[in-house]
Design a protein around this motif. Sequence first.
Motif, PDB file in Angstrom:
ATOM      1  N   GLY A  20     -27.085  44.335 -63.884  1.00 26.07           N
ATOM      2  CA  GLY A  20     -27.689  43.231 -63.086  1.00 26.07           C
ATOM      3  C   GLY A  20     -29.179  43.757 -62.454  1.00 26.07           C
ATOM      4  N   PHE A  21     -28.968  45.224 -62.167  1.00 25.96           N
ATOM      5  CA  PHE A  21     -30.331  45.779 -61.957  1.00 25.96           C
ATOM      6  C   PHE A  21     -31.269  46.092 -63.180  1.00 25.96           C
ATOM      7  CE2 PHE A  21     -32.524  49.346 -60.054  1.00 25.96           C
ATOM      8  CZ  PHE A  21     -32.829  49.019 -59.081  1.00 25.96           C
ATOM      9  N   VAL A  22     -32.271  46.370 -62.485  1.00 23.60           N
ATOM     10  CA  VAL A  22     -33.324  46.806 -63.980  1.00 23.60           C
ATOM     11  C   VAL A  22     -33.018  47.920 -64.552  1.00 23.60           C
ATOM     12  CG1 VAL A  22     -34.979  45.301 -63.505  1.00 23.60           C
ATOM     13  CG2 VAL A  22     -34.958  47.497 -62.362  1.00 23.60           C
ATOM     14  N   ALA A  23     -31.726  48.317 -64.728  1.00 25.15           N
ATOM     15  CA  ALA A  23     -31.187  49.776 -65.361  1.00 25.15           C
ATOM     16  C   ALA A  23     -31.926  49.781 -66.759  1.00 25.15           C
ATOM     17  CB  ALA A  23     -29.691  49.695 -65.523  1.00 25.15           C
ATOM     18  N   PHE A  24     -32.042  51.039 -67.140  1.00 24.77           N
ATOM     19  CA  PHE A  24     -32.456  51.357 -68.549  1.00 24.77           C
ATOM     20  C   PHE A  24     -31.505  51.567 -69.686  1.00 24.77           C
ATOM     21  CE2 PHE A  24     -36.338  52.758 -65.981  1.00 24.77           C
ATOM     22  CZ  PHE A  24     -36.888  51.683 -65.834  1.00 24.77           C
TER      23      PHE A  24
ATOM     24  N   LYS B 261     -31.005  46.233 -76.317  1.00 26.76           N
ATOM     25  CA  LYS B 261     -31.048  46.892 -77.448  1.00 26.76           C
ATOM     26  C   LYS B 261     -32.728  46.991 -78.010  1.00 26.76           C
ATOM     27  CE  LYS B 261     -26.401  46.250 -79.054  1.00 26.76           C
ATOM     28  NZ  LYS B 261     -25.746  45.602 -80.132  1.00 26.76           N
ATOM     29  N   GLU B 262     -33.358  45.846 -77.476  1.00 30.93           N
ATOM     30  CA  GLU B 262     -34.851  46.035 -78.155  1.00 30.93           C
ATOM     31  C   GLU B 262     -35.905  46.227 -76.836  1.00 30.93           C
ATOM     32  OE1 GLU B 262     -35.729  45.636 -81.118  1.00 30.93           O
ATOM     33  OE2 GLU B 262     -33.615  45.193 -81.849  1.00 30.93           O
ATOM     34  N   ALA B 263     -35.511  45.500 -75.539  1.00 32.64           N
ATOM     35  CA  ALA B 263     -36.097  45.890 -74.332  1.00 32.64           C
ATOM     36  C   ALA B 263     -35.728  47.045 -73.673  1.00 32.64           C
ATOM     37  CB  ALA B 263     -36.435  44.723 -73.558  1.00 32.64           C
TER      38      ALA B 263
ATOM     39  N   SER C 243     -41.645  48.183 -62.489  1.00 30.46           N
ATOM     40  CA  SER C 243     -42.867  48.088 -63.566  1.00 30.46           C
ATOM     41  C   SER C 243     -42.476  48.681 -65.008  1.00 30.46           C
ATOM     42  CB  SER C 243     -43.787  49.230 -62.817  1.00 30.46           C
ATOM     43  OG  SER C 243     -45.106  49.251 -63.738  1.00 30.46           O
ATOM     44  N   GLU C 244     -41.688  49.559 -64.913  1.00 28.48           N
ATOM     45  CA  GLU C 244     -41.171  50.349 -66.273  1.00 28.48           C
ATOM     46  C   GLU C 244     -40.443  49.187 -66.842  1.00 28.48           C
ATOM     47  OE1 GLU C 244     -40.507  52.442 -69.743  1.00 28.48           O
ATOM     48  OE2 GLU C 244     -41.821  52.510 -68.019  1.00 28.48           O
ATOM     49  N   ALA C 245     -39.472  48.497 -66.325  1.00 29.43           N
ATOM     50  CA  ALA C 245     -38.842  47.320 -66.716  1.00 29.43           C
ATOM     51  C   ALA C 245     -39.593  46.496 -67.411  1.00 29.43           C
ATOM     52  CB  ALA C 245     -37.609  46.941 -65.926  1.00 29.43           C
TER      53      ALA C 245
ATOM     54  N   ARG D 272     -41.327  47.390 -70.632  1.00 28.02           N
ATOM     55  CA  ARG D 272     -40.335  47.545 -71.810  1.00 28.02           C
ATOM     56  C   ARG D 272     -40.035  45.848 -72.244  1.00 28.02           C
ATOM     57  NH1 ARG D 272     -35.631  51.904 -70.857  1.00 28.02           N
ATOM     58  NH2 ARG D 272     -37.047  53.710 -70.580  1.00 28.02           N
ATOM     59  N   ILE D 273     -39.937  44.705 -71.556  1.00 29.37           N
ATOM     60  CA  ILE D 273     -39.570  43.645 -71.884  1.00 29.37           C
ATOM     61  C   ILE D 273     -40.843  42.956 -72.413  1.00 29.37           C
ATOM     62  CG2 ILE D 273     -39.224  41.270 -70.893  1.00 29.37           C
ATOM     63  CD1 ILE D 273     -37.550  42.457 -68.813  1.00 29.37           C
ATOM     64  N   GLU D 274     -42.208  43.416 -71.831  1.00 28.41           N
ATOM     65  CA  GLU D 274     -43.392  42.855 -72.519  1.00 28.41           C
ATOM     66  C   GLU D 274     -43.613  43.415 -74.132  1.00 28.41           C
ATOM     67  OE1 GLU D 274     -48.317  43.676 -71.977  1.00 28.41           O
ATOM     68  OE2 GLU D 274     -46.793  44.744 -70.737  1.00 28.41           O
TER      69      GLU D 274
END
Length: 381
Positions: free
Chosen positions: A4-8, A336-338, A368-370, A373-375
Amino acid sequence: MGRGFVAFWQPGGYSHVGADMDIPIAKPITDAIKKRADHEIYGYSLPRPASVVDAVIYRMQKRCGWKVNPEWIVFTPGIVPALYAAVKAYTHPGDEVILQDPVYHPFWNVIKNNGCHVVNNKLVLQNGRYGMDLEGLDACFAIRHGRPPIPHRIRLMLLCSPHNPVGRVWTKEELIRTGEIVIRHNAIIVSDEVHGELLFPDITHTPFAALSEEFEQNSITCISPSKTFNLAGLEASVVIIPNAGLRKQFQEARKGILPGVNVFGFVAMEAAYRYGDEWLGQFLVYLHKNYEFLFDYFEKKIPKIKVIQPEGTYLIWLDCRELGFDPVYLRDFMAKEAKVGLDEGYLFGQGGEGFMRMNIACPRFVLSEALRRIENAVKNL
């Protein structure tokens, strides 16, 4: 790091802990825990330490203007276990419980695992803002068609206030109308207010029970420092039950299944409620800056994903329906993609399909990194 966090994301997935912060806790809380640890005797704690009871009363008066009496306070190791005990206390198998989809996903199992049925009064999304369907709520109590006509079996409503995951902080007017409808039909409200101190600028949270004596006597309120001060692992929560009869039913229902609070949980709760405000003020400023950064990023660089503006919580509800993905593919796309770990919207009910939940209680460089990655994942579609 909680899901639920912006974990990678990494191959193998995540461990599902919960929506907590990636922010160090307030120093007064750490100091209090260390001081108690130095005592070196960790036996049974009192079920109701007087100093902790006083701290809860002090907190509710200071933050909400609600005068809570000592005897109303019941301690539990968590809000979800308390909800299980509440449904067990106030219903019988086959009874019905109202919730408002999309909603915190444990609500569903709390109802079903007690042998009850969900009555879903879905929230309404209009112009990017969610609201309660109060006409629909009243209609939930109507006699159903049949031979003979079938009366409802609604005994209570689970209210999420502030609401997780959509971020609404209900106004006094909304809460009053909700209470009038539910109480008029001889049901009670169980109000989960764990996010009640996580508010955005110019937003005020009102405890449901604080609105009137009638509301006090027909509700129970669940609070905790767990979300506000990042203490979920210490398992210390409070249930406030002004009605003596409801309180007795709750205490009977919890026997043998719901233990008390451990000694370090009590120490952390008292320190948080008495000495945590300076830290909390700083955190809320940082949280709002995180939100402004996120909103600007989505608007400028990922416009296909719309941000539902929050009024409370550190959880952001993202409308991803414009991507055109089915719910399972959207989950896999983010993981898997982001390669970011968000909560799938469908976990919160059918109304969450096409949405994702993001936790922004984290350092900005992680956020910012999350977003980057989504972008990139959306650009590669």
